[in-house]
Design a protein around this motif. Structure first.
Motif, PDB file in Angstrom:
ATOM      1  N   ARG A 191       0.821  -1.207   0.000  1.00  0.00           N
ATOM      2  CA  ARG A 191       0.000   0.000   0.000  1.00  0.00           C
ATOM      3  C   ARG A 191       0.858   1.261   0.000  1.00  0.00           C
ATOM      4  N   GLU A 192       2.028   1.159   0.615  1.00  0.00           N
ATOM      5  CA  GLU A 192       2.923   2.304   0.688  1.00  0.00           C
ATOM      6  C   GLU A 192       4.345   1.854   0.405  1.00  0.00           C
ATOM      7  N   LEU A 193       5.146   2.769  -0.127  1.00  0.00           N
ATOM      8  CA  LEU A 193       6.519   2.466  -0.473  1.00  0.00           C
ATOM      9  C   LEU A 193       7.417   3.536   0.148  1.00  0.00           C
ATOM     10  N   GLN A 194       8.341   3.118   0.990  1.00  0.00           N
ATOM     11  CA  GLN A 194       9.246   4.048   1.666  1.00  0.00           C
ATOM     12  C   GLN A 194      10.627   3.943   1.043  1.00  0.00           C
ATOM     13  N   MET A 195      11.157   5.084   0.593  1.00  0.00           N
ATOM     14  CA  MET A 195      12.453   5.097  -0.076  1.00  0.00           C
ATOM     15  C   MET A 195      13.331   6.196   0.501  1.00  0.00           C
ATOM     16  N   ILE A 196      14.651   6.049   0.286  1.00  0.00           N
ATOM     17  CA  ILE A 196      15.635   7.014   0.767  1.00  0.00           C
ATOM     18  C   ILE A 196      16.311   7.663  -0.428  1.00  0.00           C
ATOM     19  N   ASP A 197      16.341   8.979  -0.430  1.00  0.00           N
ATOM     20  CA  ASP A 197      16.987   9.738  -1.494  1.00  0.00           C
ATOM     21  C   ASP A 197      18.494   9.459  -1.469  1.00  0.00           C
ATOM     22  N   LYS A 198      19.048   8.995  -2.599  1.00  0.00           N
ATOM     23  CA  LYS A 198      20.467   8.647  -2.649  1.00  0.00           C
ATOM     24  C   LYS A 198      21.358   9.875  -2.524  1.00  0.00           C
ATOM     25  N   ALA A 199      20.850  11.031  -2.923  1.00  0.00           N
ATOM     26  CA  ALA A 199      21.671  12.245  -2.871  1.00  0.00           C
ATOM     27  C   ALA A 199      21.621  12.919  -1.509  1.00  0.00           C
ATOM     28  N   THR A 200      20.396  13.036  -0.949  1.00  0.00           N
ATOM     29  CA  THR A 200      20.242  13.771   0.316  1.00  0.00           C
ATOM     30  C   THR A 200      20.104  12.867   1.531  1.00  0.00           C
ATOM     31  N   ASN A 201      19.888  11.571   1.288  1.00  0.00           N
ATOM     32  CA  ASN A 201      19.698  10.599   2.372  1.00  0.00           C
ATOM     33  C   ASN A 201      18.424  10.874   3.175  1.00  0.00           C
ATOM     34  N   GLU A 202      17.484  11.589   2.568  1.00  0.00           N
ATOM     35  CA  GLU A 202      16.207  11.874   3.210  1.00  0.00           C
ATOM     36  C   GLU A 202      15.195  10.785   2.866  1.00  0.00           C
ATOM     37  N   THR A 203      14.261  10.563   3.770  1.00  0.00           N
ATOM     38  CA  THR A 203      13.272   9.504   3.612  1.00  0.00           C
ATOM     39  C   THR A 203      11.983  10.067   3.025  1.00  0.00           C
ATOM     40  N   TYR A 204      11.413   9.337   2.073  1.00  0.00           N
ATOM     41  CA  TYR A 204      10.147   9.732   1.453  1.00  0.00           C
ATOM     42  C   TYR A 204       9.187   8.552   1.470  1.00  0.00           C
ATOM     43  N   CYS A 205       7.919   8.862   1.623  1.00  0.00           N
ATOM     44  CA  CYS A 205       6.864   7.848   1.549  1.00  0.00           C
ATOM     45  C   CYS A 205       6.015   8.121   0.322  1.00  0.00           C
ATOM     46  N   SER A 206       5.734   7.084  -0.453  1.00  0.00           N
ATOM     47  CA  SER A 206       4.975   7.251  -1.684  1.00  0.00           C
ATOM     48  C   SER A 206       3.875   6.215  -1.765  1.00  0.00           C
ATOM     49  N   TRP A 207       2.761   6.592  -2.353  1.00  0.00           N
ATOM     50  CA  TRP A 207       1.645   5.675  -2.552  1.00  0.00           C
ATOM     51  C   TRP A 207       0.779   6.177  -3.698  1.00  0.00           C
ATOM     52  N   ILE A 208      -0.136   5.357  -4.139  1.00  0.00           N
ATOM     53  CA  ILE A 208      -1.058   5.720  -5.221  1.00  0.00           C
ATOM     54  C   ILE A 208      -2.423   5.990  -4.626  1.00  0.00           C
ATOM     55  N   GLU A 209      -3.010   7.141  -4.987  1.00  0.00           N
ATOM     56  CA  GLU A 209      -4.330   7.513  -4.490  1.00  0.00           C
ATOM     57  C   GLU A 209      -5.152   8.077  -5.634  1.00  0.00           C
ATOM     58  N   ASN A 210      -6.295   7.432  -5.886  1.00  0.00           N
ATOM     59  CA  ASN A 210      -7.159   7.811  -7.005  1.00  0.00           C
ATOM     60  C   ASN A 210      -6.403   7.780  -8.332  1.00  0.00           C
ATOM     61  N   GLY A 211      -5.518   6.796  -8.457  1.00  0.00           N
ATOM     62  CA  GLY A 211      -4.787   6.623  -9.704  1.00  0.00           C
ATOM     63  C   GLY A 211      -3.599   7.537  -9.882  1.00  0.00           C
ATOM     64  N   GLU A 212      -3.279   8.366  -8.892  1.00  0.00           N
ATOM     65  CA  GLU A 212      -2.179   9.303  -9.006  1.00  0.00           C
ATOM     66  C   GLU A 212      -1.105   9.003  -7.951  1.00  0.00           C
ATOM     67  N   TRP A 213       0.169   9.175  -8.353  1.00  0.00           N
ATOM     68  CA  TRP A 213       1.269   8.988  -7.407  1.00  0.00           C
ATOM     69  C   TRP A 213       1.321  10.158  -6.431  1.00  0.00           C
ATOM     70  N   VAL A 214       1.484   9.845  -5.145  1.00  0.00           N
ATOM     71  CA  VAL A 214       1.628  10.855  -4.100  1.00  0.00           C
ATOM     72  C   VAL A 214       2.950  10.621  -3.395  1.00  0.00           C
ATOM     73  N   LYS A 215       3.704  11.687  -3.184  1.00  0.00           N
ATOM     74  CA  LYS A 215       5.000  11.581  -2.507  1.00  0.00           C
ATOM     75  C   LYS A 215       5.051  12.583  -1.362  1.00  0.00           C
ATOM     76  N   VAL A 216       5.418  12.100  -0.159  1.00  0.00           N
ATOM     77  CA  VAL A 216       5.491  12.955   1.019  1.00  0.00           C
ATOM     78  C   VAL A 216       6.823  12.698   1.712  1.00  0.00           C
ATOM     79  N   LYS A 217       7.460  13.749   2.161  1.00  0.00           N
ATOM     80  CA  LYS A 217       8.726  13.617   2.853  1.00  0.00           C
ATOM     81  C   LYS A 217       8.497  13.076   4.253  1.00  0.00           C
ATOM     82  N   GLY A 218       9.264  12.070   4.650  1.00  0.00           N
ATOM     83  CA  GLY A 218       9.124  11.463   5.965  1.00  0.00           C
ATOM     84  C   GLY A 218       8.828   9.982   5.860  1.00  0.00           C
ATOM     85  N   LYS A 219       8.870   9.282   7.007  1.00  0.00           N
ATOM     86  CA  LYS A 219       8.575   7.856   7.045  1.00  0.00           C
ATOM     87  C   LYS A 219       7.086   7.616   6.890  1.00  0.00           C
ATOM     88  N   CYS A 220       6.738   6.435   6.350  1.00  0.00           N
ATOM     89  CA  CYS A 220       5.329   6.144   6.062  1.00  0.00           C
ATOM     90  C   CYS A 220       4.489   6.102   7.331  1.00  0.00           C
TER      91      CYS A 220
END
Length: 238
Positions: A167-196
């Motif tokens: 349901r959710e995908l948590q990834m780390i930016d290789k350049a900044t080492n910051e964590t992002y949480c991403s998911w699909i909602e109503n057919g669109e990709w959503v990306k938010v900074k921080g842990k899921c």
């Protein structure tokens, strides 16, 4: 030497007070040790009340005394009598030192003798072993049902799979080492900074911004009045 700790692995037997058969040479510095058979044993209720059929192991508080075994490990034998007294006593034990796994309860402890008997009647040898492994894994937080393993968290260097469902995908930016949480909602990709697990408020803000964007007022359309068309000037020839 007397046993000095619980579940001591090098326990070989119990000192006998009246051995039926004494093997070996007489020695003034030795003690007759019962390696098998019925022998009176000093016991304590350090690990709970002892019932007939319970496994016994070496106690931790008093050297040379046995107690009830409640987990996998080395045992000295099986109790042939019950005992429930706060003081150290003595009961008859069938001495048979060996390592035992036993039928485990959900929390990983050895089940009582009555529970062991029920499990052994219901399960075969292979099924009983599988059940013990499943219960031992459950005590570590891993549940296996119908070939599906469930765990709160899995750490691995690499995971290979034909199909991944999430349901959710948590990834780390290789350049900044910051964590992002991403998911699909109503057919669109959503990306938010921080842990899921900490992006609940961020998800709400994303939804609010989307609603506000839709409900924003439209620019009014001002009608344009066309200018009157002038008649064409006829050519005059003199």
């Amino acid at each position: 030497e007397k046993s000095s700790k619980s579940y001591q692995q090098n326990v070989i037997g119990v000192i006998s007070t009246e051995p039926g058969v004494l093997l070996g040479k007489d020695a003034t510095s030795s003690k007759p040790v019962a390696l098998a058979g019925r022998v009176p044993v000093k016991i304590s209720t350090e690990n709970g009340e002892i019932k007939t059929g319970d496994f016994l192991t070496s106690a931790s508080l008093t050297p040379g005394v046995a107690m009830k075994a409640t987990k996998s490990g080395m045992i000295i034998g099986m109790a042939l009598e019950s005992y429930n007294n706060s003081e150290i006593g003595k009961i008859t034990v069938f001495v048979n030192p060996h390592w035992v796994l036993g039928a485990l309860t959900e929390d990983g402890t050895i089940a009582s003798n009555e529970e062991n008997q029920i499990k052994n009647e219901e399960l075969g040898i292979v099924d009983s072993f599988v059940e013990k492994v499943k219960q031992a894994l459950a005590s570590l937080g891993l549940v296996v049902e119908n070939g599906v393993a469930k765990a709160r968290e899995i750490m691995a260097e690499k995971i290979t799979a034909k199909k991944v469902e999430t349901r959710e995908l948590q990834m780390i930016d290789k350049a900044t080492n910051e964590t992002y949480c991403s998911w699909i909602e109503n057919g669109e990709w959503v990306k938010v900074k921080g842990k899921c697990e900490t992006t609940t408020e961020a998800k709400a803000e994303v939804k609010t911004e989307a609603i506000e964007t839709v409900e924003s007022p439209l620019v009014p359309i001002v009608p344009i009045t066309p200018e009157p068309v002038k008649p064409a000037v006829e050519s005059v020839v003199e």
